[in-house]
Scaffold this motif. Sequence first.
Motif, PDB file in Angstrom:
ATOM      1  N   SER A  70     -21.092 -19.473  55.675  1.00 44.96           N
ATOM      2  CA  SER A  70     -22.288 -20.313  55.696  1.00 44.96           C
ATOM      3  C   SER A  70     -23.375 -19.683  54.837  1.00 44.96           C
ATOM      4  O   SER A  70     -23.406 -18.472  54.641  1.00 44.96           O
ATOM      5  CB  SER A  70     -22.811 -20.466  57.122  1.00 44.96           C
ATOM      6  OG  SER A  70     -21.859 -21.092  57.921  1.00 44.96           O
ATOM      7  N   ASP A  71     -24.282 -20.510  54.330  1.00 48.10           N
ATOM      8  CA  ASP A  71     -25.418 -20.005  53.568  1.00 48.10           C
ATOM      9  C   ASP A  71     -26.381 -19.285  54.501  1.00 48.10           C
ATOM     10  O   ASP A  71     -26.716 -19.786  55.573  1.00 48.10           O
ATOM     11  CB  ASP A  71     -26.174 -21.154  52.890  1.00 48.10           C
ATOM     12  CG  ASP A  71     -25.347 -21.841  51.830  1.00 48.10           C
ATOM     13  OD1 ASP A  71     -24.478 -21.170  51.242  1.00 48.10           O
ATOM     14  OD2 ASP A  71     -25.548 -23.043  51.599  1.00 48.10           O
ATOM     15  N   LEU A  72     -26.843 -18.098  54.109  1.00 51.45           N
ATOM     16  CA  LEU A  72     -27.844 -17.388  54.900  1.00 51.45           C
ATOM     17  C   LEU A  72     -29.218 -18.006  54.729  1.00 51.45           C
ATOM     18  O   LEU A  72     -30.037 -18.004  55.629  1.00 51.45           O
ATOM     19  CB  LEU A  72     -27.876 -15.911  54.507  1.00 51.45           C
ATOM     20  CG  LEU A  72     -26.624 -15.122  54.836  1.00 51.45           C
ATOM     21  CD1 LEU A  72     -26.764 -13.682  54.362  1.00 51.45           C
ATOM     22  CD2 LEU A  72     -26.352 -15.144  56.324  1.00 51.45           C
ATOM     23  N   CYS A  73     -29.473 -18.553  53.546  1.00 49.35           N
ATOM     24  CA  CYS A  73     -30.727 -19.251  53.254  1.00 49.35           C
ATOM     25  C   CYS A  73     -30.369 -20.651  52.775  1.00 49.35           C
ATOM     26  O   CYS A  73     -29.541 -20.788  51.878  1.00 49.35           O
ATOM     27  CB  CYS A  73     -31.517 -18.532  52.163  1.00 49.35           C
ATOM     28  SG  CYS A  73     -31.970 -16.855  52.579  1.00 49.35           S
ATOM     29  N   PRO A  74     -30.957 -21.689  53.349  1.00 49.55           N
ATOM     30  CA  PRO A  74     -30.615 -23.047  52.917  1.00 49.55           C
ATOM     31  C   PRO A  74     -31.063 -23.298  51.475  1.00 49.55           C
ATOM     32  O   PRO A  74     -32.164 -22.925  51.087  1.00 49.55           O
ATOM     33  CB  PRO A  74     -31.373 -23.942  53.891  1.00 49.55           C
ATOM     34  CG  PRO A  74     -32.470 -23.089  54.429  1.00 49.55           C
ATOM     35  CD  PRO A  74     -31.971 -21.677  54.390  1.00 49.55           C
ATOM     36  N   ILE A  75     -30.197 -23.905  50.694  1.00 44.64           N
ATOM     37  CA  ILE A  75     -30.505 -24.247  49.307  1.00 44.64           C
ATOM     38  C   ILE A  75     -30.874 -25.719  49.272  1.00 44.64           C
ATOM     39  O   ILE A  75     -30.120 -26.568  49.739  1.00 44.64           O
ATOM     40  CB  ILE A  75     -29.298 -23.956  48.403  1.00 44.64           C
ATOM     41  CG1 ILE A  75     -28.996 -22.462  48.425  1.00 44.64           C
ATOM     42  CG2 ILE A  75     -29.558 -24.443  46.984  1.00 44.64           C
ATOM     43  CD1 ILE A  75     -27.732 -22.084  47.712  1.00 44.64           C
ATOM     44  N   THR A  76     -32.048 -26.018  48.727  1.00 41.92           N
ATOM     45  CA  THR A  76     -32.519 -27.405  48.714  1.00 41.92           C
ATOM     46  C   THR A  76     -32.315 -28.093  47.381  1.00 41.92           C
ATOM     47  O   THR A  76     -32.304 -29.321  47.315  1.00 41.92           O
ATOM     48  CB  THR A  76     -34.010 -27.481  49.093  1.00 41.92           C
ATOM     49  OG1 THR A  76     -34.759 -26.669  48.193  1.00 41.92           O
ATOM     50  CG2 THR A  76     -34.221 -26.988  50.517  1.00 41.92           C
ATOM     51  N   SER A  77     -32.146 -27.316  46.296  1.00 43.77           N
ATOM     52  CA  SER A  77     -31.985 -27.931  44.984  1.00 43.77           C
ATOM     53  C   SER A  77     -31.258 -26.978  44.048  1.00 43.77           C
ATOM     54  O   SER A  77     -31.489 -25.773  44.075  1.00 43.77           O
ATOM     55  CB  SER A  77     -33.348 -28.294  44.392  1.00 43.77           C
ATOM     56  OG  SER A  77     -33.193 -28.839  43.104  1.00 43.77           O
ATOM     57  N   VAL A  78     -30.371 -27.543  43.216  1.00 41.93           N
ATOM     58  CA  VAL A  78     -29.639 -26.756  42.232  1.00 41.93           C
ATOM     59  C   VAL A  78     -29.702 -27.482  40.905  1.00 41.93           C
ATOM     60  O   VAL A  78     -29.475 -28.691  40.840  1.00 41.93           O
ATOM     61  CB  VAL A  78     -28.165 -26.570  42.659  1.00 41.93           C
ATOM     62  CG1 VAL A  78     -27.394 -25.812  41.593  1.00 41.93           C
ATOM     63  CG2 VAL A  78     -28.069 -25.875  43.995  1.00 41.93           C
ATOM     64  N   SER A  79     -30.013 -26.748  39.837  1.00 39.04           N
ATOM     65  CA  SER A  79     -29.986 -27.312  38.491  1.00 39.04           C
ATOM     66  C   SER A  79     -29.210 -26.359  37.589  1.00 39.04           C
ATOM     67  O   SER A  79     -28.684 -25.345  38.050  1.00 39.04           O
ATOM     68  CB  SER A  79     -31.407 -27.530  37.964  1.00 39.04           C
ATOM     69  OG  SER A  79     -32.020 -26.297  37.690  1.00 39.04           O
ATOM     70  N   ASP A  80     -29.157 -26.655  36.308  1.00 42.13           N
ATOM     71  CA  ASP A  80     -28.439 -25.791  35.367  1.00 42.13           C
ATOM     72  C   ASP A  80     -29.049 -24.406  35.239  1.00 42.13           C
ATOM     73  O   ASP A  80     -28.358 -23.443  34.922  1.00 42.13           O
ATOM     74  CB  ASP A  80     -28.381 -26.439  33.973  1.00 42.13           C
ATOM     75  CG  ASP A  80     -27.474 -27.644  33.955  1.00 42.13           C
ATOM     76  OD1 ASP A  80     -26.606 -27.759  34.841  1.00 42.13           O
ATOM     77  OD2 ASP A  80     -27.644 -28.491  33.043  1.00 42.13           O
ATOM     78  N   SER A  81     -30.354 -24.294  35.484  1.00 41.80           N
ATOM     79  CA  SER A  81     -31.030 -23.013  35.253  1.00 41.80           C
ATOM     80  C   SER A  81     -31.754 -22.450  36.482  1.00 41.80           C
ATOM     81  O   SER A  81     -32.365 -21.393  36.397  1.00 41.80           O
ATOM     82  CB  SER A  81     -32.043 -23.161  34.123  1.00 41.80           C
ATOM     83  OG  SER A  81     -33.027 -24.128  34.487  1.00 41.80           O
ATOM     84  N   ALA A  82     -31.677 -23.134  37.638  1.00 41.28           N
ATOM     85  CA  ALA A  82     -32.439 -22.661  38.800  1.00 41.28           C
ATOM     86  C   ALA A  82     -31.793 -23.104  40.111  1.00 41.28           C
ATOM     87  O   ALA A  82     -31.088 -24.099  40.171  1.00 41.28           O
ATOM     88  CB  ALA A  82     -33.868 -23.176  38.750  1.00 41.28           C
ATOM     89  N   VAL A  83     -32.065 -22.329  41.140  1.00 38.55           N
ATOM     90  CA  VAL A  83     -31.683 -22.659  42.508  1.00 38.55           C
ATOM     91  C   VAL A  83     -32.949 -22.591  43.349  1.00 38.55           C
ATOM     92  O   VAL A  83     -33.672 -21.595  43.302  1.00 38.55           O
ATOM     93  CB  VAL A  83     -30.627 -21.663  43.059  1.00 38.55           C
ATOM     94  CG1 VAL A  83     -30.332 -21.934  44.520  1.00 38.55           C
ATOM     95  CG2 VAL A  83     -29.369 -21.714  42.229  1.00 38.55           C
ATOM     96  N   GLU A  84     -33.241 -23.622  44.131  1.00 44.28           N
ATOM     97  CA  GLU A  84     -34.461 -23.656  44.930  1.00 44.28           C
ATOM     98  C   GLU A  84     -34.145 -23.339  46.386  1.00 44.28           C
ATOM     99  O   GLU A  84     -33.322 -23.981  47.019  1.00 44.28           O
ATOM    100  CB  GLU A  84     -35.114 -25.046  44.846  1.00 44.28           C
ATOM    101  CG  GLU A  84     -36.431 -25.121  45.570  1.00 44.28           C
ATOM    102  CD  GLU A  84     -37.080 -26.482  45.404  1.00 44.28           C
ATOM    103  OE1 GLU A  84     -37.623 -26.994  46.400  1.00 44.28           O
ATOM    104  OE2 GLU A  84     -37.024 -27.020  44.294  1.00 44.28           O
ATOM    105  N   ILE A  85     -34.797 -22.283  46.879  1.00 45.06           N
ATOM    106  CA  ILE A  85     -34.652 -21.852  48.262  1.00 45.06           C
ATOM    107  C   ILE A  85     -36.050 -21.853  48.885  1.00 45.06           C
ATOM    108  O   ILE A  85     -36.939 -21.184  48.380  1.00 45.06           O
ATOM    109  CB  ILE A  85     -34.031 -20.459  48.348  1.00 45.06           C
ATOM    110  CG1 ILE A  85     -32.663 -20.436  47.678  1.00 45.06           C
ATOM    111  CG2 ILE A  85     -33.941 -19.991  49.789  1.00 45.06           C
ATOM    112  CD1 ILE A  85     -32.065 -19.067  47.528  1.00 45.06           C
ATOM    113  N   PRO A  86     -36.276 -22.612  49.961  1.00 49.23           N
ATOM    114  CA  PRO A  86     -37.623 -22.675  50.556  1.00 49.23           C
ATOM    115  C   PRO A  86     -38.049 -21.335  51.167  1.00 49.23           C
ATOM    116  O   PRO A  86     -37.260 -20.550  51.549  1.00 49.23           O
ATOM    117  CB  PRO A  86     -37.499 -23.759  51.616  1.00 49.23           C
ATOM    118  CG  PRO A  86     -36.068 -23.967  51.853  1.00 49.23           C
ATOM    119  CD  PRO A  86     -35.328 -23.437  50.669  1.00 49.23           C
TER     120      PRO A  86
END
Length: 86
Positions: A70-86
């Motif tokens: 499981s993910d330790l931190c929820p990922i809210t958005s993924v793009s070609d150059s970035a991953v967004e973690i709140p």
Amino acid sequence: MTSQINWDVGLWVKWHYQGYFSHTQTVGHWRMASTFATTVGTLTNFSIAERNRFDNCLFQGYRGLAIRSSDLCPITSVSDSAVEIP
């Protein structure tokens, strides 16, 4: 109409702790993995599939051995150059 499953595994080690697998073969044309070890979907935020041991085993398939947690931190958005973690 029959639906077809698009993945399968030979051995699914699901949330197992201190497992010992010896002289085990999962040989076939598995579409996902020959052996699949997971902790996905647990209610805790830490892995409970630790200290598993595989001795003298043979894995054959699309992936021989796949391990997923499981993910330790929820990922809210993924793009070609970035991953967004709140």
